[in-house]
Motif scaffolding. Structure first.
Motif, mmCIF file in Angstrom:
data_model
loop_
_atom_site.group_PDB
_atom_site.id
_atom_site.type_symbol
_atom_site.label_atom_id
_atom_site.label_comp_id
_atom_site.label_asym_id
_atom_site.label_seq_id
_atom_site.Cartn_x
_atom_site.Cartn_y
_atom_site.Cartn_z
ATOM 1 N N SER A 18 0.810 -1.219 0.000
ATOM 2 C CA SER A 18 0.000 0.000 0.000
ATOM 3 C C SER A 18 0.846 1.273 0.000
ATOM 4 C CB SER A 18 -0.959 0.012 1.186
ATOM 5 O OG SER A 18 -0.248 0.016 2.391
ATOM 6 N N PHE A 19 2.110 1.164 0.410
ATOM 7 C CA PHE A 19 2.966 2.347 0.452
ATOM 8 C C PHE A 19 4.420 1.905 0.443
ATOM 9 C CE2 PHE A 19 5.393 5.565 2.851
ATOM 10 C CZ PHE A 19 5.091 6.697 2.109
ATOM 11 N N ILE A 20 5.259 2.629 -0.295
ATOM 12 C CA ILE A 20 6.706 2.386 -0.297
ATOM 13 C C ILE A 20 7.392 3.657 0.167
ATOM 14 C CG2 ILE A 20 8.746 1.860 -1.680
ATOM 15 C CD1 ILE A 20 6.922 0.279 -3.574
ATOM 16 N N ALA A 74 8.349 -0.883 3.184
ATOM 17 C CA ALA A 74 7.044 -0.816 2.531
ATOM 18 C C ALA A 74 5.985 -1.291 3.516
ATOM 19 C CB ALA A 74 7.023 -1.671 1.274
ATOM 20 N N LEU A 75 4.790 -0.805 3.316
ATOM 21 C CA LEU A 75 3.658 -1.200 4.144
ATOM 22 C C LEU A 75 2.852 -2.243 3.384
ATOM 23 C CD1 LEU A 75 2.104 -0.679 6.787
ATOM 24 C CD2 LEU A 75 0.777 1.042 5.537
ATOM 25 N N LEU A 76 2.733 -3.439 3.982
ATOM 26 C CA LEU A 76 1.939 -4.514 3.394
ATOM 27 C C LEU A 76 0.589 -4.564 4.093
ATOM 28 C CD1 LEU A 76 4.481 -7.490 3.249
ATOM 29 C CD2 LEU A 76 4.137 -5.624 1.613
ATOM 30 N N GLU A 77 -0.459 -4.816 3.309
ATOM 31 C CA GLU A 77 -1.809 -4.912 3.870
ATOM 32 C C GLU A 77 -2.529 -6.112 3.290
ATOM 33 O OE1 GLU A 77 -3.849 -1.275 2.961
ATOM 34 O OE2 GLU A 77 -2.967 -0.222 4.647
ATOM 35 N N ASP A 78 -3.273 -6.794 4.150
ATOM 36 C CA ASP A 78 -4.222 -7.797 3.688
ATOM 37 C C ASP A 78 -5.569 -7.455 4.316
ATOM 38 O OD1 ASP A 78 -4.148 -8.725 6.312
ATOM 39 O OD2 ASP A 78 -3.184 -10.624 5.823
ATOM 40 N N GLN A 79 -6.531 -8.374 4.232
ATOM 41 C CA GLN A 79 -7.866 -8.063 4.737
ATOM 42 C C GLN A 79 -7.935 -7.953 6.255
ATOM 43 O OE1 GLN A 79 -6.998 -10.688 2.986
ATOM 44 N NE2 GLN A 79 -7.548 -12.555 4.066
ATOM 45 N N THR A 83 1.440 -4.339 8.052
ATOM 46 C CA THR A 83 2.739 -4.391 8.726
ATOM 47 C C THR A 83 3.805 -3.774 7.841
ATOM 48 O OG1 THR A 83 4.280 -5.811 9.933
ATOM 49 C CG2 THR A 83 3.423 -6.690 7.868
ATOM 50 N N TRP A 84 4.819 -3.198 8.471
ATOM 51 C CA TRP A 84 5.965 -2.650 7.753
ATOM 52 C C TRP A 84 6.992 -3.752 7.554
ATOM 53 C CZ3 TRP A 84 6.396 1.916 5.396
ATOM 54 C CH2 TRP A 84 5.503 2.919 5.735
ATOM 55 N N VAL A 85 7.574 -3.795 6.364
ATOM 56 C CA VAL A 85 8.627 -4.750 6.059
ATOM 57 C C VAL A 85 9.790 -4.021 5.405
ATOM 58 C CG1 VAL A 85 7.052 -6.720 5.798
ATOM 59 C CG2 VAL A 85 7.678 -5.358 3.792
ATOM 60 N N SER A 86 10.974 -4.632 5.486
ATOM 61 C CA SER A 86 12.162 -4.085 4.838
ATOM 62 C C SER A 86 12.466 -4.868 3.569
ATOM 63 C CB SER A 86 13.371 -4.180 5.769
ATOM 64 O OG SER A 86 13.166 -3.412 6.926
ATOM 65 N N PHE A 87 12.809 -4.148 2.520
ATOM 66 C CA PHE A 87 13.248 -4.749 1.268
ATOM 67 C C PHE A 87 14.730 -4.468 1.089
ATOM 68 C CE2 PHE A 87 8.796 -4.690 0.258
ATOM 69 C CZ PHE A 87 8.630 -5.737 -0.637
#
Length: 173
Positions: A18-20, A74-79, A83-87
């Motif tokens: 949803s966001f980088i 980046a911000l990951l979203e599901d239903q 959560t924020w994750v690092s790439f």
């Protein structure tokens, strides 16, 4: 997850980005040592010197050029949640259709007024795309406080056809 001492947990998540966090200045890429062999393997940060070279503290060498590598959140979203994750570099290149940090730097550094639009364009397709992420979750100590960190260690696009077949099969049980 990720709270056991010295052990990481691994999970798979099907989610949308949803966001980088991709600020151009000091953000999504960094200058790394160009040495491909040990001890650096293109991973360690180099600092520019006053004479236009780059110094790597890990190997102690000076180089006329550097390698740029990806690192961003980046911000990951599901239903159910987000959560924020690092790439890091390899996974970021997969997410960005193979675009390397060096390519993006060259493409946007040689431009005038449209550089920001070109830079943003590299990330546009990735935002709101759905992937299956394999993540490592571990606890780190930052400023004497424990913090859980999630890093993407692998990713692949969602196969919508197979997903639909799986759902139909589950409904027919």
């Amino acid at each position: 997850m990720g709270t056991s001492a010295n052990l990481a947990d691994f999970i798979a998540i099907k989610a949308d980005i949803s966001f980088i966090k991709k600020e151009k200045e000091g953000g999504a890429l960094y200058t790394a040592c160009p040495m491909k062999a040990e001890p650096c393997q293109n991973r360690y940060k180099v600092t520019p010197t006053t004479d236009g070279q780059y110094h790597c503290e890990k190997c102690g060498n000076y180089y006329p050029e550097c390698t740029r590598r990806w690192i961003f959140s980046a911000l990951l979203e599901d239903q159910s949640s987000s959560t924020w994750v690092s790439f890091f570099n390899d996974q970021a290149e997969t997410l960005l259709d193979g675009a390397t940090a060096d390519q993006v730097f060259e493409a946007t550094n040689s431009m005038d007024g449209s550089a920001n639009e070109v830079y943003e364009g590299f990330f546009t397709k990735a935002v709101h795309s759905e992937w299956v992420f394999r993540c490592e979750v571990k606890q780190e100590i930052v400023n004497d406080e424990p913090r859980t960190k999630t890093s993407v260690v692998g990713l692949y696009p969602v196969d919508c056809v197979q997903d639909a077949k799986d759902m139909l099969a589950a409904l027919q049980i």
